[in-house]
Design a protein around this motif. Structure first.
Motif, PDB file in Angstrom:
ATOM      1  N   ASP A 184      33.871  47.427  47.389  1.00  0.00           N
ATOM      2  CA  ASP A 184      32.243  47.304  47.629  1.00  0.00           C
ATOM      3  C   ASP A 184      31.993  46.140  47.139  1.00  0.00           C
ATOM      4  O   ASP A 184      32.314  45.588  46.118  1.00  0.00           O
ATOM      5  CB  ASP A 184      31.493  48.401  46.743  1.00  0.00           C
ATOM      6  CG  ASP A 184      30.604  48.084  46.364  1.00  0.00           C
ATOM      7  OD1 ASP A 184      29.860  48.767  48.012  1.00  0.00           O
ATOM      8  OD2 ASP A 184      29.695  47.787  45.841  1.00  0.00           O
ATOM      9  N   ALA A 185      31.806  45.531  48.690  1.00  0.00           N
ATOM     10  CA  ALA A 185      30.659  43.741  48.019  1.00  0.00           C
ATOM     11  C   ALA A 185      29.888  43.731  47.299  1.00  0.00           C
ATOM     12  O   ALA A 185      30.346  42.683  46.292  1.00  0.00           O
ATOM     13  CB  ALA A 185      30.419  43.207  49.653  1.00  0.00           C
ATOM     14  N   GLU A 186      28.757  44.222  46.708  1.00  0.00           N
ATOM     15  CA  GLU A 186      28.207  44.436  45.344  1.00  0.00           C
ATOM     16  C   GLU A 186      28.992  44.376  43.387  1.00  0.00           C
ATOM     17  O   GLU A 186      29.017  43.578  43.739  1.00  0.00           O
ATOM     18  CB  GLU A 186      27.147  45.304  45.633  1.00  0.00           C
ATOM     19  CG  GLU A 186      26.347  44.581  44.617  1.00  0.00           C
ATOM     20  CD  GLU A 186      24.769  45.983  44.551  1.00  0.00           C
ATOM     21  OE1 GLU A 186      24.481  46.041  43.877  1.00  0.00           O
ATOM     22  OE2 GLU A 186      24.946  46.362  46.223  1.00  0.00           O
ATOM     23  N   THR A 187      29.665  45.549  43.985  1.00  0.00           N
ATOM     24  CA  THR A 187      30.656  45.524  42.992  1.00  0.00           C
ATOM     25  C   THR A 187      31.441  44.550  42.445  1.00  0.00           C
ATOM     26  O   THR A 187      31.562  44.532  41.389  1.00  0.00           O
ATOM     27  CB  THR A 187      31.337  46.728  42.430  1.00  0.00           C
ATOM     28  OG1 THR A 187      30.724  48.298  43.054  1.00  0.00           O
ATOM     29  CG2 THR A 187      32.188  47.209  41.905  1.00  0.00           C
ATOM     30  N   ILE A 188      32.129  44.160  43.426  1.00  0.00           N
ATOM     31  CA  ILE A 188      33.082  43.397  43.352  1.00  0.00           C
ATOM     32  C   ILE A 188      32.408  41.723  42.979  1.00  0.00           C
ATOM     33  O   ILE A 188      32.547  41.218  42.175  1.00  0.00           O
ATOM     34  CB  ILE A 188      33.771  42.643  44.710  1.00  0.00           C
ATOM     35  CG1 ILE A 188      34.848  43.947  45.350  1.00  0.00           C
ATOM     36  CG2 ILE A 188      34.521  41.230  44.740  1.00  0.00           C
ATOM     37  CD1 ILE A 188      35.241  43.146  46.337  1.00  0.00           C
ATOM     38  N   SER A 189      31.130  41.945  43.600  1.00  0.00           N
ATOM     39  CA  SER A 189      30.512  40.227  43.140  1.00  0.00           C
ATOM     40  C   SER A 189      30.200  40.523  42.254  1.00  0.00           C
ATOM     41  O   SER A 189      29.390  39.238  40.829  1.00  0.00           O
ATOM     42  CB  SER A 189      29.080  39.936  43.734  1.00  0.00           C
ATOM     43  OG  SER A 189      28.483  38.975  43.574  1.00  0.00           O
ATOM     44  N   THR A 190      29.286  41.542  41.373  1.00  0.00           N
ATOM     45  CA  THR A 190      28.759  42.120  40.505  1.00  0.00           C
ATOM     46  C   THR A 190      29.702  41.508  39.365  1.00  0.00           C
ATOM     47  O   THR A 190      29.699  41.057  38.230  1.00  0.00           O
ATOM     48  CB  THR A 190      28.053  43.290  39.913  1.00  0.00           C
ATOM     49  OG1 THR A 190      27.563  43.500  41.281  1.00  0.00           O
ATOM     50  CG2 THR A 190      27.548  43.824  38.496  1.00  0.00           C
ATOM     51  N   ILE A 191      30.835  42.668  39.535  1.00  0.00           N
ATOM     52  CA  ILE A 191      31.647  42.566  38.328  1.00  0.00           C
ATOM     53  C   ILE A 191      32.688  40.744  38.109  1.00  0.00           C
ATOM     54  O   ILE A 191      33.148  39.855  36.974  1.00  0.00           O
ATOM     55  CB  ILE A 191      33.954  43.779  38.490  1.00  0.00           C
ATOM     56  CG1 ILE A 191      33.248  44.785  37.892  1.00  0.00           C
ATOM     57  CG2 ILE A 191      34.653  42.948  37.536  1.00  0.00           C
ATOM     58  CD1 ILE A 191      33.843  45.440  38.546  1.00  0.00           C
ATOM     59  N   GLY A 192      32.938  39.991  39.268  1.00  0.00           N
ATOM     60  CA  GLY A 192      33.405  39.526  39.430  1.00  0.00           C
ATOM     61  C   GLY A 192      31.939  37.870  38.562  1.00  0.00           C
ATOM     62  O   GLY A 192      33.153  37.019  37.847  1.00  0.00           O
ATOM     63  N   ARG A 197      30.585  39.011  35.827  1.00  0.00           N
ATOM     64  CA  ARG A 197      30.510  38.930  34.598  1.00  0.00           C
ATOM     65  C   ARG A 197      31.838  38.319  33.374  1.00  0.00           C
ATOM     66  O   ARG A 197      31.753  37.521  33.099  1.00  0.00           O
ATOM     67  CB  ARG A 197      30.911  40.888  34.598  1.00  0.00           C
ATOM     68  CG  ARG A 197      28.924  41.392  34.278  1.00  0.00           C
ATOM     69  CD  ARG A 197      29.526  42.673  34.412  1.00  0.00           C
ATOM     70  NE  ARG A 197      29.947  42.678  33.192  1.00  0.00           N
ATOM     71  CZ  ARG A 197      30.855  44.111  32.867  1.00  0.00           C
ATOM     72  NH1 ARG A 197      30.636  44.917  33.648  1.00  0.00           N
ATOM     73  NH2 ARG A 197      31.196  44.991  31.809  1.00  0.00           N
ATOM     74  N   LEU A 198      32.989  38.283  34.673  1.00  0.00           N
ATOM     75  CA  LEU A 198      34.113  37.783  34.507  1.00  0.00           C
ATOM     76  C   LEU A 198      34.095  35.873  34.665  1.00  0.00           C
ATOM     77  O   LEU A 198      34.283  35.719  33.035  1.00  0.00           O
ATOM     78  CB  LEU A 198      35.189  38.141  34.973  1.00  0.00           C
ATOM     79  CG  LEU A 198      35.753  39.422  35.000  1.00  0.00           C
ATOM     80  CD1 LEU A 198      36.562  40.313  36.066  1.00  0.00           C
ATOM     81  CD2 LEU A 198      35.937  40.044  33.515  1.00  0.00           C
ATOM     82  N   SER A 199      33.409  35.694  35.041  1.00  0.00           N
ATOM     83  CA  SER A 199      33.301  34.125  35.831  1.00  0.00           C
ATOM     84  C   SER A 199      32.995  33.687  34.239  1.00  0.00           C
ATOM     85  O   SER A 199      32.407  32.899  33.815  1.00  0.00           O
ATOM     86  CB  SER A 199      32.501  34.073  36.238  1.00  0.00           C
ATOM     87  OG  SER A 199      32.384  32.697  36.787  1.00  0.00           O
ATOM     88  N   SER A 200      31.535  34.588  33.693  1.00  0.00           N
ATOM     89  CA  SER A 200      30.405  33.360  32.331  1.00  0.00           C
ATOM     90  C   SER A 200      31.301  33.659  31.599  1.00  0.00           C
ATOM     91  O   SER A 200      30.893  33.086  30.490  1.00  0.00           O
ATOM     92  CB  SER A 200      29.315  34.894  32.789  1.00  0.00           C
ATOM     93  OG  SER A 200      29.675  36.158  32.443  1.00  0.00           O
ATOM     94  N   VAL A 201      32.210  35.113  30.727  1.00  0.00           N
ATOM     95  CA  VAL A 201      32.937  35.086  29.825  1.00  0.00           C
ATOM     96  C   VAL A 201      33.840  33.808  29.990  1.00  0.00           C
ATOM     97  O   VAL A 201      34.638  33.495  29.076  1.00  0.00           O
ATOM     98  CB  VAL A 201      33.014  36.424  29.545  1.00  0.00           C
ATOM     99  CG1 VAL A 201      32.179  37.268  29.002  1.00  0.00           C
ATOM    100  CG2 VAL A 201      34.727  36.981  30.568  1.00  0.00           C
ATOM    101  N   LEU A 202      34.560  33.739  31.085  1.00  0.00           N
ATOM    102  CA  LEU A 202      35.732  33.235  31.375  1.00  0.00           C
ATOM    103  C   LEU A 202      35.170  30.962  30.955  1.00  0.00           C
ATOM    104  O   LEU A 202      36.157  30.585  31.541  1.00  0.00           O
ATOM    105  CB  LEU A 202      36.618  32.954  32.050  1.00  0.00           C
ATOM    106  CG  LEU A 202      36.889  33.897  32.390  1.00  0.00           C
ATOM    107  CD1 LEU A 202      37.994  35.036  34.032  1.00  0.00           C
ATOM    108  CD2 LEU A 202      37.810  34.526  31.094  1.00  0.00           C
ATOM    109  N   SER A 203      33.758  31.235  31.254  1.00  0.00           N
ATOM    110  CA  SER A 203      33.581  29.338  31.827  1.00  0.00           C
ATOM    111  C   SER A 203      33.576  28.665  30.201  1.00  0.00           C
ATOM    112  O   SER A 203      33.145  29.531  29.371  1.00  0.00           O
ATOM    113  CB  SER A 203      32.797  29.353  32.292  1.00  0.00           C
ATOM    114  OG  SER A 203      32.248  30.407  33.852  1.00  0.00           O
TER     115      SER A 203
END
Length: 142
Positions: A126-134, A136-142
């Motif tokens: 699901d593209a929306e789920t992929i984008s949302t999870i991506g 979230r992860l990007s913000s904690v890894l930045s």
């Protein structure tokens, strides 16, 4: 080393195994429950429970050993490909709690290859789920 760990016992020479390779930091041996012909494990000699605990230098050493061995299974065994697999945690199928990487030769000839994956590559998520999870992860890894 852990007295309770079967892989530490292998490194210490207490548990029988079929050794394939060894260096200062790593030990590689044949899997006794192979998914394919030539399936083996690469472990750090120092005990680490899993991917979340292993020191970077041991992870690097194990990964480089796994790469060297993967090249050998293709050249020597005629494997058509190789899977490297790490399972981190019981819910991710980890059964021995000493970090290890499975080196699994893959063959077109299914008499040599018994591995089947429950996940089917190429089936879109699901593209929306992929984008949302991506995000979230990007913000904690930045």
């Amino acid at each position: 080393m852990s007295d309770q760990c079967v892989f530490c016992g292998i490194v210490n020479g207490v548990v029988p195994n079929t050794k394939v390779a060894e260096d200062d930091a790593t030990y590689a041996f044949m899997d006794i429950n192979p998914a394919s012909d030539g399936h083996l494990l690469v472990i750090p000699k120092r005990h680490s429970t899993d991917l979340l605990e292993i020191p970077a230098d041991d992870l690097t050493a194990v990964t480089l050993s796994a790469q060297r061995i993967a090249k050998a299974v293709v050249e020597e065994l005629g494997a058509d490909g190789v899977n490297l697999l790490n399972c981190c945690g019981a819910d991710a199928w980890q059964t021995v709690f000493h970090f290890h990487i499975h080196v699994i030769p893959r063959y077109r000839d299914k008499t040599k290859d018994r591995l089947g994956l429950p996940w089917k590559p190429g089936v879109p998520g699901d593209a929306e789920t992929i984008s949302t999870i991506g995000g979230r992860l990007s913000s904690v890894l930045s």
